[in-house]
Scaffold this motif. Structure first.
Motif, PDB file in Angstrom:
ATOM      1  N   VAL A  64      -1.689  24.131 -12.373  1.00  0.00           N
ATOM      2  CA  VAL A  64      -1.053  23.996 -11.061  1.00  0.00           C
ATOM      3  C   VAL A  64      -2.107  23.700 -10.001  1.00  0.00           C
ATOM      4  O   VAL A  64      -1.919  22.818  -9.151  1.00  0.00           O
ATOM      5  N   LYS A  65      -3.223  24.381 -10.069  1.00  0.00           N
ATOM      6  CA  LYS A  65      -4.282  24.190  -9.074  1.00  0.00           C
ATOM      7  C   LYS A  65      -4.793  22.750  -9.091  1.00  0.00           C
ATOM      8  O   LYS A  65      -4.943  22.124  -8.046  1.00  0.00           O
ATOM      9  N   VAL A  66      -5.051  22.214 -10.269  1.00  0.00           N
ATOM     10  CA  VAL A  66      -5.536  20.832 -10.396  1.00  0.00           C
ATOM     11  C   VAL A  66      -4.468  19.850  -9.905  1.00  0.00           C
ATOM     12  O   VAL A  66      -4.762  18.931  -9.126  1.00  0.00           O
ATOM     13  N   CYS A  67      -3.240  20.028 -10.354  1.00  0.00           N
ATOM     14  CA  CYS A  67      -2.157  19.122  -9.972  1.00  0.00           C
ATOM     15  C   CYS A  67      -1.889  19.182  -8.473  1.00  0.00           C
ATOM     16  O   CYS A  67      -1.645  18.143  -7.838  1.00  0.00           O
TER      17      CYS A  67
ATOM     18  N   GLU B  18       0.835  -1.210   0.000  1.00  0.00           N
ATOM     19  CA  GLU B  18       0.000   0.000   0.000  1.00  0.00           C
ATOM     20  C   GLU B  18       0.867   1.257   0.000  1.00  0.00           C
ATOM     21  O   GLU B  18       0.614   2.199  -0.752  1.00  0.00           O
ATOM     22  N   ILE B  19       1.894   1.255   0.836  1.00  0.00           N
ATOM     23  CA  ILE B  19       2.790   2.418   0.909  1.00  0.00           C
ATOM     24  C   ILE B  19       3.514   2.613  -0.420  1.00  0.00           C
ATOM     25  O   ILE B  19       3.650   3.746  -0.904  1.00  0.00           O
ATOM     26  N   ILE B  20       3.954   1.526  -1.033  1.00  0.00           N
ATOM     27  CA  ILE B  20       4.644   1.625  -2.326  1.00  0.00           C
ATOM     28  C   ILE B  20       3.714   2.219  -3.381  1.00  0.00           C
ATOM     29  O   ILE B  20       4.102   3.122  -4.132  1.00  0.00           O
ATOM     30  N   LEU B  21       2.491   1.714  -3.435  1.00  0.00           N
ATOM     31  CA  LEU B  21       1.521   2.217  -4.413  1.00  0.00           C
ATOM     32  C   LEU B  21       1.233   3.699  -4.184  1.00  0.00           C
ATOM     33  O   LEU B  21       1.244   4.501  -5.132  1.00  0.00           O
ATOM     34  N   LEU B  22       0.992   4.079  -2.944  1.00  0.00           N
ATOM     35  CA  LEU B  22       0.710   5.485  -2.638  1.00  0.00           C
ATOM     36  C   LEU B  22       1.923   6.371  -2.941  1.00  0.00           C
ATOM     37  O   LEU B  22       1.763   7.467  -3.482  1.00  0.00           O
ATOM     38  N   ALA B  23       3.106   5.896  -2.591  1.00  0.00           N
ATOM     39  CA  ALA B  23       4.315   6.683  -2.862  1.00  0.00           C
ATOM     40  C   ALA B  23       4.508   6.866  -4.365  1.00  0.00           C
ATOM     41  O   ALA B  23       4.837   7.976  -4.818  1.00  0.00           O
ATOM     42  N   ASN B  24       4.292   5.812  -5.134  1.00  0.00           N
ATOM     43  CA  ASN B  24       4.409   5.933  -6.588  1.00  0.00           C
ATOM     44  C   ASN B  24       3.395   6.936  -7.140  1.00  0.00           C
ATOM     45  O   ASN B  24       3.734   7.749  -8.011  1.00  0.00           O
ATOM     46  N   ASN B  25       2.171   6.874  -6.642  1.00  0.00           N
ATOM     47  CA  ASN B  25       1.153   7.850  -7.073  1.00  0.00           C
ATOM     48  C   ASN B  25       1.557   9.262  -6.686  1.00  0.00           C
ATOM     49  O   ASN B  25       1.421  10.195  -7.482  1.00  0.00           O
ATOM     50  N   PHE B  26       2.057   9.412  -5.464  1.00  0.00           N
ATOM     51  CA  PHE B  26       2.486  10.732  -5.000  1.00  0.00           C
ATOM     52  C   PHE B  26       3.572  11.300  -5.910  1.00  0.00           C
ATOM     53  O   PHE B  26       3.486  12.449  -6.345  1.00  0.00           O
ATOM     54  N   PHE B  27       4.583  10.505  -6.228  1.00  0.00           N
ATOM     55  CA  PHE B  27       5.678  11.022  -7.057  1.00  0.00           C
ATOM     56  C   PHE B  27       5.233  11.270  -8.494  1.00  0.00           C
ATOM     57  O   PHE B  27       5.726  12.195  -9.144  1.00  0.00           O
ATOM     58  N   TYR B  28       4.293  10.492  -8.972  1.00  0.00           N
ATOM     59  CA  TYR B  28       3.720  10.769 -10.295  1.00  0.00           C
ATOM     60  C   TYR B  28       3.058  12.154 -10.286  1.00  0.00           C
ATOM     61  O   TYR B  28       3.303  12.979 -11.177  1.00  0.00           O
ATOM     62  N   TYR B  29       2.233  12.403  -9.282  1.00  0.00           N
ATOM     63  CA  TYR B  29       1.548  13.698  -9.207  1.00  0.00           C
ATOM     64  C   TYR B  29       2.518  14.847  -8.919  1.00  0.00           C
ATOM     65  O   TYR B  29       2.311  15.967  -9.396  1.00  0.00           O
ATOM     66  N   MET B  30       3.590  14.573  -8.181  1.00  0.00           N
ATOM     67  CA  MET B  30       4.604  15.617  -7.956  1.00  0.00           C
ATOM     68  C   MET B  30       5.279  15.981  -9.274  1.00  0.00           C
ATOM     69  O   MET B  30       5.560  17.154  -9.520  1.00  0.00           O
ATOM     70  N   ASP B  31       5.550  14.972 -10.115  1.00  0.00           N
ATOM     71  CA  ASP B  31       6.130  15.254 -11.437  1.00  0.00           C
ATOM     72  C   ASP B  31       5.178  16.105 -12.267  1.00  0.00           C
ATOM     73  O   ASP B  31       5.597  17.060 -12.939  1.00  0.00           O
ATOM     74  N   GLU B  32       3.889  15.746 -12.220  1.00  0.00           N
ATOM     75  CA  GLU B  32       2.878  16.524 -12.941  1.00  0.00           C
ATOM     76  C   GLU B  32       2.833  17.969 -12.426  1.00  0.00           C
ATOM     77  O   GLU B  32       2.745  18.917 -13.205  1.00  0.00           O
TER      78      GLU B  32
END
Length: 119
Positions: free
Chosen positions: A95-98, A68-82
Motif C-alpha cells: 500500500v505504501k509503495v502504491c 498529456e492529460i489523457i496519458l496522465l489520467a490513464n497512469n493515475f487510474f492504473y496506479y489507483m487500481d494497483e
C-alpha cells in the motif's frame, strides 16, 4: 450552462478530490483493523469514480494538452487500481509503495488540468 464554467467546476472538483486523496496518506499508513481496510477501499473507489467523471469532461473540452492529460489520467487510474488491489490484500508495505505512485501521478494530473496562473 457555460462550458467554461463547467470546465472550471470540473477542475475545482479534481483539485478537491486530489486533496482528499493526498490527505489519506496517514490513514493508509496506519495499522488498520479489518473493518477499516474495506472502508478505505470503498472510499478510494468512490474518489476514483468522481475523478474519472471530471477528468473525462476536462479531456472532452480540452484543446491544449489533451494527449498529456489523457496519458496522465490513464497512469493515475492504473496506479489507483494497483492501490485498490494492495488495500484489498491488506499489505501495508505494498500500500505504501502504491500510494506513493498514486500521489506522484495525481500531482501531475492536477498540474496538467490547472490553468496557468495569471501573470
Amino acid at each position: 450552462m457555460d462550458q467554461g464554467m463547467e470546465l472550471r467546476g470540473c477542475v475545482c472538483r479534481i483539485k478537491s478530490s486530489a486533496l482528499e486523496l493526498l490527505s489519506m496518506e496517514e490513514d493508509l499508513m496506519a495499522d488498520l483493523d479489518d473493518g477499516l481496510w474495506d472502508l478505505v477501499r470503498r472510499d478510494l473507489q468512490l474518489k476514483a469514480t468522481f475523478l474519472y467523471i471530471d477528468l473525462s469532461r476536462v479531456v472532452a473540452r480540452s484543446e491544449k494538452h489533451r494527449e498529456e492529460i489523457i496519458l496522465l489520467a490513464n497512469n493515475f487510474f492504473y496506479y489507483m487500481d494497483e492501490l485498490g488491489d494492495a488495500v484489498a490484500s491488506r499489505s501495508a508495505s505494498v500500500v505504501k509503495v502504491c500510494y506513493g505512485d498514486v500521489a506522484r501521478v495525481l500531482r501531475e494530473v492536477v498540474a496538467a488540468v490547472s490553468p496557468p496562473a495569471a501573470a
